[in-house]
Design a protein around this motif. Structure first.
Motif, PDB file in Angstrom:
ATOM      1  N   THR A 123       5.978  -4.248   6.882  1.00 50.01           N
ATOM      2  CA  THR A 123       5.073  -3.419   7.660  1.00 50.01           C
ATOM      3  C   THR A 123       4.280  -4.176   6.464  1.00 50.01           C
ATOM      4  O   THR A 123       4.374  -3.639   4.909  1.00 50.01           O
ATOM      5  N   GLN A 124       2.956  -4.561   6.878  1.00 52.29           N
ATOM      6  CA  GLN A 124       1.496  -4.877   6.035  1.00 52.29           C
ATOM      7  C   GLN A 124       0.147  -2.890   5.837  1.00 52.29           C
ATOM      8  O   GLN A 124       0.887  -2.620   7.057  1.00 52.29           O
ATOM      9  N   TYR A 125       0.166  -3.272   4.552  1.00 55.28           N
ATOM     10  CA  TYR A 125      -1.209  -1.690   4.840  1.00 55.28           C
ATOM     11  C   TYR A 125      -1.756  -2.767   3.762  1.00 55.28           C
ATOM     12  O   TYR A 125      -1.800  -3.759   3.074  1.00 55.28           O
ATOM     13  N   GLU A 166       2.853  -6.238   1.681  1.00 51.30           N
ATOM     14  CA  GLU A 166       3.803  -6.063   2.496  1.00 51.30           C
ATOM     15  C   GLU A 166       4.622  -4.929   2.131  1.00 51.30           C
ATOM     16  O   GLU A 166       5.478  -5.835   0.594  1.00 51.30           O
ATOM     17  N   ASP A 197       8.210   1.027   2.830  1.00 53.98           N
ATOM     18  CA  ASP A 197       7.939   1.878   3.988  1.00 53.98           C
ATOM     19  C   ASP A 197       6.344   2.228   3.896  1.00 53.98           C
ATOM     20  O   ASP A 197       5.344   1.576   2.452  1.00 53.98           O
ATOM     21  N   PRO A 200      -1.772   1.761   7.069  1.00 52.90           N
ATOM     22  CA  PRO A 200      -0.847   0.373   7.618  1.00 52.90           C
ATOM     23  C   PRO A 200      -1.684  -0.444   9.037  1.00 52.90           C
ATOM     24  O   PRO A 200      -2.503   0.097   9.693  1.00 52.90           O
ATOM     25  N   ASN A 258      -1.444  -2.098  12.336  1.00 52.16           N
ATOM     26  CA  ASN A 258      -0.437  -1.813  14.042  1.00 52.16           C
ATOM     27  C   ASN A 258       0.154  -3.257  13.688  1.00 52.16           C
ATOM     28  O   ASN A 258       0.269  -4.734  13.562  1.00 52.16           O
TER      29      ASN A 258
END
Length: 113
Positions: free
Chosen positions: A2-4, A85, A88, A111, A113
């Motif tokens: 996931t990208q943050y 990236e 979690d 995060p 979407n």
């Protein structure tokens, strides 16, 4: 992965020439190097003061009004950010903690979407 979005918040009167010393610059550079080495950094950028922003708002007649200043009137603004990236949220928060220490400022981790 996931990208943050990891955002650094500064007060509106933030002046980097006064607030940022050599130690802080070294800490931020070291954090950027660590992020690159870990393969988590997608993008990093610093922003000019909120006073340099332009806000665009659609009007009822369909016109778009452009005004000086940030969209929100607050006492703080995003001064810079990373896109990371991470596996979690816990991993992203670990990087956020390091960013808060290096930048000596509040940090928001969110995060995409």
């Amino acid at each position: 992965m996931t990208q943050y979005f990891v955002a650094i918040h500064h007060p509106d009167d933030y002046d980097p020439s006064v607030a940022e010393d050599e130690a802080m610059s070294r800490d931020i550079d070291a954090l950027n190097d660590e992020m690159k080495a870990a393969g988590v950094r997608v993008f990093v950028g610093g922003l000019r003061p909120a006073s340099s922003a332009k806000s665009l708002r659609t009007q009822p007649n369909g016109q778009v009004l452009i005004s000086d200043g940030p969209y929100l009137e607050t006492t703080e603004h995003v001064g810079g950010f990373w896109v990371l990236e991470a596996g979690d949220l816990d991993e992203a928060l670990t990087w956020g903690r390091k960013a808060a220490v290096a930048c000596r400022a509040p940090v928001e981790v969110r995060p995409f979407n």
